[in-house]
Scaffold this active site. Structure first.
Site, PDB file in Angstrom:
ATOM      1  N   GLY A 152       0.793  -1.228   0.000  1.00  0.00           N
ATOM      2  CA  GLY A 152       0.000   0.000   0.000  1.00  0.00           C
ATOM      3  C   GLY A 152       0.822   1.273   0.000  1.00  0.00           C
ATOM      4  O   GLY A 152       0.362   2.308   0.466  1.00  0.00           O
ATOM      5  N   GLY A 153       2.041   1.210  -0.517  1.00  0.00           N
ATOM      6  CA  GLY A 153       2.879   2.407  -0.533  1.00  0.00           C
ATOM      7  C   GLY A 153       3.844   2.452   0.633  1.00  0.00           C
ATOM      8  O   GLY A 153       4.340   3.517   1.004  1.00  0.00           O
ATOM      9  N   SER A 154       4.126   1.273   1.223  1.00  0.00           N
ATOM     10  CA  SER A 154       4.935   1.275   2.443  1.00  0.00           C
ATOM     11  C   SER A 154       6.394   1.616   2.182  1.00  0.00           C
ATOM     12  O   SER A 154       7.078   2.127   3.064  1.00  0.00           O
ATOM     13  CB  SER A 154       4.820  -0.067   3.176  1.00  0.00           C
ATOM     14  OG  SER A 154       5.167  -1.126   2.326  1.00  0.00           O
ATOM     15  N   VAL A 173      -2.775   1.512   9.853  1.00  0.00           N
ATOM     16  CA  VAL A 173      -4.065   1.968   9.336  1.00  0.00           C
ATOM     17  C   VAL A 173      -4.628   1.045   8.262  1.00  0.00           C
ATOM     18  O   VAL A 173      -5.611   1.365   7.627  1.00  0.00           O
ATOM     19  CB  VAL A 173      -3.973   3.388   8.728  1.00  0.00           C
ATOM     20  CG1 VAL A 173      -3.718   4.410   9.800  1.00  0.00           C
ATOM     21  CG2 VAL A 173      -2.932   3.448   7.619  1.00  0.00           C
ATOM     22  N   GLY A 174      -3.992  -0.108   8.058  1.00  0.00           N
ATOM     23  CA  GLY A 174      -4.359  -0.926   6.901  1.00  0.00           C
ATOM     24  C   GLY A 174      -5.699  -1.614   6.967  1.00  0.00           C
ATOM     25  O   GLY A 174      -6.230  -2.021   5.943  1.00  0.00           O
ATOM     26  N   GLU A 175      -6.252  -1.794   8.156  1.00  0.00           N
ATOM     27  CA  GLU A 175      -7.359  -2.737   8.231  1.00  0.00           C
ATOM     28  C   GLU A 175      -8.673  -2.210   8.809  1.00  0.00           C
ATOM     29  O   GLU A 175      -9.751  -2.565   8.340  1.00  0.00           O
ATOM     30  CB  GLU A 175      -6.912  -3.971   9.038  1.00  0.00           C
ATOM     31  CG  GLU A 175      -5.800  -4.713   8.331  1.00  0.00           C
ATOM     32  CD  GLU A 175      -5.095  -5.708   9.231  1.00  0.00           C
ATOM     33  OE1 GLU A 175      -5.431  -6.883   9.150  1.00  0.00           O
ATOM     34  OE2 GLU A 175      -4.227  -5.295  10.018  1.00  0.00           O
TER      35      GLU A 175
END
Ligand SMILES: Cc1cc2nc3c(=O)[nH]c(=O)nc-3n(C[C@H](O)[C@H](O)[C@H](O)COP(=O)(O)OP(=O)(O)OC[C@H]3O[C@@H](n4cnc5c(N)ncnc54)[C@H](O)[C@@H]3O)c2cc1C
Lengths: 766, 313
Positions: A492-494, A718-720
């Protein structure tokens, strides 16, 4: 249209953190140069195909592969017999799930039984895909068909067909000796439940069901394996964690992890579904037999029928509150459909069910149930969405019965620092209340919704987030840039978020950092990308690596000035001689002198933080319009509020919030595995209905920042958590619009319409 | 004992490809020998079905180079000639057709998404003969005819007589649909097609309904109405009685409801993953009503947006 985002509490104390630099992998991705698993092409490579069971449950009496093996162009055929003898039954733990090796093995190649439609039975390698497919048709499998069960409640019954002869229920962690499809029964207790209900003025109790839904990543599973004669195996694959693939593959093949190198390719989505291995061991076995590299790629149908959906669920919840709306008692019975092998996220479901509220008395029973569906896999906040749908609907009902505003009742009961959750954990500083307050203050909530058949719903959700192991290695280049090697596959852009945390420490521009994702041989052990942990833990490792680089550079600056180390300060990105402020070197200047200052500068960060029980809370607002004649729901407006701790790269935080919201909307309205006679009938994106862009409004985002108390930059994952509350918010909105409560997901048009009809009939009758 | 009965989706197998430039050549290729030749228009059904192994072929005959199949012409007295290889985007890109046959646009603009519409044809939609095909109900409502060429000459067949079963139609070996002919429309007329899908795009119709109406000069009563239905029987249906009921009737809730009920009575849908039968049956009534009202409003000169206008494309 760009995301409308409000950052609350943004403290302006950082230079790089909170800005929005261009992602390092962006150009390659938009120009098609990024290499994904299916781009692997090695000289002499063979094409693999998997024969899959057409039956949901059958005993394999025999497999005849002779005709397939004789087909011209076929180089090898393997079945379970070709797996090395099973060793000790190890349990592999991978962030959001545990895997028993025996189960992994039988999932890779079925032994004496197939347990679901799509179960892998044999694998073929041939010189072309066509020949490999043709060969599959020549494999003769003699099946004895057994009765199947795909419903979780039915599977729990005494007379249900049993999937595993040797499976007995683990009761509260101890073997009960009882043969059953119930793999485990867990329980959490808090306070005095009976007293809590006795003191309640209002009690609501309902049953809820949710369907199996798939992660739906765009890129299907793939693996290319090359097993060389020196015994070294290399696997190129699409995965959330190279080290997890290494562990599973080595375990299944009975070889040491050091013999397996896993190269993670760019990944086209995972959401939890790219944690288990599905193809690498078969490709490896075929490669060993043929001496060639073997590539296997799944079709979309295979992805649906053979890889992890999230568990379907049955959830019964009872809530009690006093007249003021204060929740006093809560009880939940939760059954998750683990699929063919145990291991659903029932533990997480049981933790999350009452996680948003301070309820003094609680009891949770959780059941992990096997049945004839593919082994379920993690899916974004695994287990939390299912239980949230039940609780958040019931909280809404209590608010309605008491004439309370749905946000007020949630604020009255909101989880706070110091609160004990039903599983016993005590919260540190968390941002549940803040997300509710921001939702309430938002223009969306403040603007009245008008028009017929329209309604507004709200819900709050939680996910616990993980810490765990991460490694980062940083090498300073002489031009003042830094190569950053990290082990977290970037979904996700990590890469950007990790590089930015590194840059922040050294006062460098984000563009000066060149982050790369390493394979299992080139970077230290790093747990997989999951549990919303990467920006938190790998970012923390980057912070440690940057601090080490800083310490070394201070010694280099001292050397340069022939000063004492204590005399050098680091300030605002510059190294300064304390007693002679004229002497000042920027990072870049110092880097250019490094050749003369005793060699390379390398910093490492290797961390294993416990994330505590901080976790991330979300609150969402949904406005819907229901077509009363058809039951079809249109989402008019949607706002997601999330506590990010600190938003490192706000665009990627918003991206996570929007992505989770879109998936939650999919769960709510249309996504489901549609079964008939034990078989999934809609195994394509045509009839497995994920939301399209016309189904979604612009998803508005509000980032709340209540910093994580331990993390150096206050990051929470914040992923989930954004996938969790949408189904309940939409259910509450539908109720507000047309007065019917939906208790089964998905809330398909025909279900809503039937509920409206029933309501009409009931009104006429009274 | 069951042995290896796998429902396999084979990847595209090899086949011969030809793109003839005359109808005769095309017919010869199709009828020539015993091969299982298939016609290719946009290929949005054919290629998918070949890939999934539902169909197989050793020869594909592309009709996109046949001039007869690329005609798209309108003449107020003759009506519309719609070549079988004309893709949807050409149809809704033509202002005259958008104005004159709005019901056709309703259907052509919702097939798949914008990429699909760049290729997909109305002819292919008809020849694929799916009960849920979106253009067939409105073709029926417009009283369209098929122009078919074959080894023994050409023939014309009304669209409502074309489909015979799911995926089956009256075409014989060697026959090609060259074009569809839509008769010219009367002055106070209007048409509308709509379908029900659970999402807002990219679904196969759960139910589809198309209506064409002709009103008197004042727009008060029906002179004529034709209704076509999709996804409620093994073939698209022509709801003849439902349309006839409206003849001479005043435009009213009551007359339209009665027609909708009549349409509903001939629907015999199945239950499947897309919807339960009972719900489909209910939708027939709702959609027929809405299609008729949409057609009436257009006949009265009111604006009823099509999918292109609605989605701002
Ligand atoms: C993603 C996607 C979404 C879709 N959505 C929809 C939808 O919303 N609604 C809908 O109705 N359909 C939909 N379809 C199906 C398909 O796009 C339509 O049926 C389309 O109109 C077919 O036209 P085509 O030109 O591509 O046909 P082709 O695939 O070229 O042909 C279809 C069939 O007709 C035969 N054929 C074609 N032309 C002739 C001819 N002139 N004479 C004789 N036989 C012929 C072919 O041999 C083949 O069997 C969708 C398909 C896809 C892939």
């Amino acid at each position: 249209m760009s995301a409308t985002s409000t950052s609350v509490n943004g403290n302006g104390k950082y230079k790089v953190i909170g800005t929005r630099p261009i992602r390092p992998d962006g150009v390659d991705k938009v120009t098609g140069r990024a290499l994904y698993g299916i781009d692997m092409n090695l000289t002499g490579m063979l094409y693999g195909q998997i024969l899959r069971s057409p039956h949901p449950h059958a005993r394999i009496r025999g497999i005849d592969t002779s005709k397939a093996a004789a087909l011209e162009g076929v180089r090898a055929v393997v079945t379970a017999k070709d797996l090395p003898p099973a060793g000790a039954d190890e349990v592999i733990s991978l962030v959001e799930g545990t895997f028993r090796l025996t189960h992994l093995r039988s999932n890779i190649l079925a032994g004496d039984k197939v347990l679901y439609q799509g179960h892998s039975v044999a694998a073929v390698a041939a010189t072309s895909l066509h020949i490999a497919e043709e060969a599959l048709r020549l494999i003769e499998v003699d099946y004895e068909i057994l009765p199947d069960v795909v419903d979780v409640v039915a599977a729990m019954q005494e007379d249900a067909p049993l999937l595993h002869d040797d499976l007995t229920t683990q009761e509260f962690g101890e073997d009960s000796g009882k043969k059953s499809n119930i793999a485990s029964h867990i329980q959490f207790k808090l306070g005095d439940l009976e007293k809590g209900f006795a003191e309640s003025d209002i009690i609501v109790e309902e049953e809820f069901n949710t369907a199996s839904v798939h992660q739906g990543y765009i890129e299907s599973h793939n693996a290319t394996a090359e097993w060389k004669t020196d015994g070294q195996l290399t696997v190129w694959t699409s995965t959330q964690g190279a080290f997890g693939v290494q562990k599973q593959t080595a375990g299944i093949l009975g070889i040491p992890v050091s013999k397996v190198k896993v190269v993670p390719m760019e990944i086209g989505g995972g959401f939890g579904g790219k944690i288990p291995v599905y193809l690498a061991p078969q490709a490896a076995l075929l490669s060993k037999l043929t001496g060639r590299a073997v590539k296997i790629v799944m079709t979309r149908t295979d992805v649906f029928q053979s890889t992890g959906p999230t568990p379907a669920s049955y959830v019964k919840v009872k809530l009690g509150a006093d007249k003021t709306g204060k929740l006093l008692a809560a009880e939940a019975n939760i059954a998750f459909a683990a699929g063919a092998f145990p291991g659903s996220p029932i533990g997480a479901g049981a933790v999350c069910v009452f996680s948003c509220y301070d309820i003094p008395n609680g009891l949770v029973n959780g059941y992990d149930v096997v049945l004839n569906k593919p082994r379920s896999a993690a899916y974004r906040a695994p287990g939390s969405t299912q239980v949230n749908f039940a609780v958040e609907t019931l909280v809404d009902e209590i608010a309605e019965k008491l004439g309370m505003d749905p946000i007020e009742i949630r604020l009255l009961n909101a989880a706070e620092e110091g609160m004990r959750r039903v599983d016993g954990a005590v919260y540190p500083r968390i941002g549940c209340r803040e997300t509710l307050e921001q939702a309430r203050a938002h223009e969306h909530y403040q603007t009245p919704l008008t028009g017929p058949h329209r309604g507004r719903g709200i819900a709050t959700g939680f996910w616990m987030n993980a810490g765990l192991k991460s490694t980062v290695t940083a090498s300073v280049n002489e031009d003042g840039t830094v190569n950053l090697m990290e082990g977290s596959t970037d979904i996700g852009g990590s890469r950007a978020s990790i590089a930015m945390q590194f840059a922040e420490v050294l006062g460098l521009p984000a563009e000066a950092i060149n982050p790369m994702v390493g394979d299992t041989s080139s970077v230290g052990y790093t747990e997989l990308t999951g549990g919303s942990r990467v920006t938190f833990a790998t970012g923390w490792a980057a912070y440690e690596a940057a601090n080490e680089v800083k310490r070394i550079l201070i010694t280099k600056a001292a050397l340069y000035w022939e000063a004492k180390v204590e005399e050098v300060r680091f300030e605002d990105g510059d190294f300064i001689h304390a007693s002679d402020p004229e002497k000042r070197l920027s990072f870049k200047e110092l880097a250019s002198h490094l050749v003369d200052l005793g060699g390379p500068v390398v910093g490492t960060g290797a961390v294993d933080p416990d994330s505590g029980v901080g976790g991330s809370f979300t609150t969402c607002l949904a406005d819907v319009e229901v077509d009363p004649e058809t039951g079809k729901v249109k989402i008019l407006r949607f706002t997601m509020v999330q506590d990010a701790g600190t938003a490192i790269h706000p665009s990627y935080v918003e991206g996570q919030m929007q992505g989770g919201s879109a998936q939650g909307i999919g769960w709510a309205l249309n996504e489901e595995y549609f079964y008939s006679e034990g078989r999934m009938k809609n195994a394509s994106f045509l009839d497995y209905r994920m939301p399209t862009c016309l189904d979604l409004p612009m998803i508005e985002t509000v980032i709340v920042e209540v910093p994580h108390p331990q993390h150096p930059f206050g990051v929470r994952g914040v992923g989930e958590a954004s996938i969790v509350p949408p189904p309940a918010a939409i259910a509450n909105a539908i109720y507000d619009a047309v007065g019917v409560r939906l208790r089964d997901l998905p809330m398909r048009p025909d279900r809503i319409f039937s509920a409206c009809l029933e309501k009409q009939a009931a009104t006429v009758a009274t | 004992m069951v042995i290896g009965d796998i429902e396999r989706k084979l990847r595209l197998q090899n086949f011969e490809y030809s793109a003839p430039v005359t109808v005769k050549e095309a017919i010869d290729l199709l009828a020539g020998d015993n091969c299982g030749a298939r016609i290719l228009a946009g290929g949005t059904d054919l290629i998918v079905q070949l890939r999934q192994g539902h169909l197989s072929t050793d020869r594909v005959v592309d009709i996109k180079r046949l001039p007869d199949c690329n005609k798209l012409s309108y003449d107020p007295s003759e009506g519309l000639i719609l070549g079988a290889a004309v893709p949807c985007h050409r149809i809704y890109g033509d202002e005259t057709i958008v104005k004159t046959y709005p019901g056709l646009i309703d259907a052509a603009a919702i097939i798949g998404g914008i990429q699909i519409q760049g290729r997909a044809t109305v002819g292919g939609n008809l020849c694929n003969s799916s009960p849920s095909a979106d253009t067939i109900p409105i073709l029926i409502a417009y009283r369209a005819e098929c122009e078919i060429a074959g080894p023994t000459g050409t023939r014309k067949v009304p669209v409502e007589d074309f489909c015979t079963a799911p995926g089956k139609n009256i075409l014989q070996k060697g026959e090609i649909l060259l074009a569809l002919h839509l008769p010219s429309v009367a002055k106070s007329s209007g048409a509308h097609y709509l379908r029900f899908i659970p999402r807002f795009e990219m679904d196969i119709a759960v139910v589809g309904a198309g209506a064409y109406v002709e009103l008197d000069e004042e727009g008060r009563s029906f002179k004529k109405a034709r209704i076509g239905l999709a996804a409620v029987a093994p073939t698209p249906l022509f709801a003849r009685e439902a349309g006839d009921l409206l003849q001479g009737k005043e435009v009213s809730e009551a007359s339209i409801d009665a027609a909708a009920l009549a349409a509903q009575s001939i629907a015999r849908p199945i239950s499947d993953m897309r919807a339960p039968a009972e719900y489909r049956k209910h939708l027939v009534k709702v959609l027929t009503k809405r299609a008729l009202w949409g057609a009436v409003r257009r006949a009265r000169g009111e604006f009823v947006p099509n999918a292109v206008q609605e989605n701002g494309r």
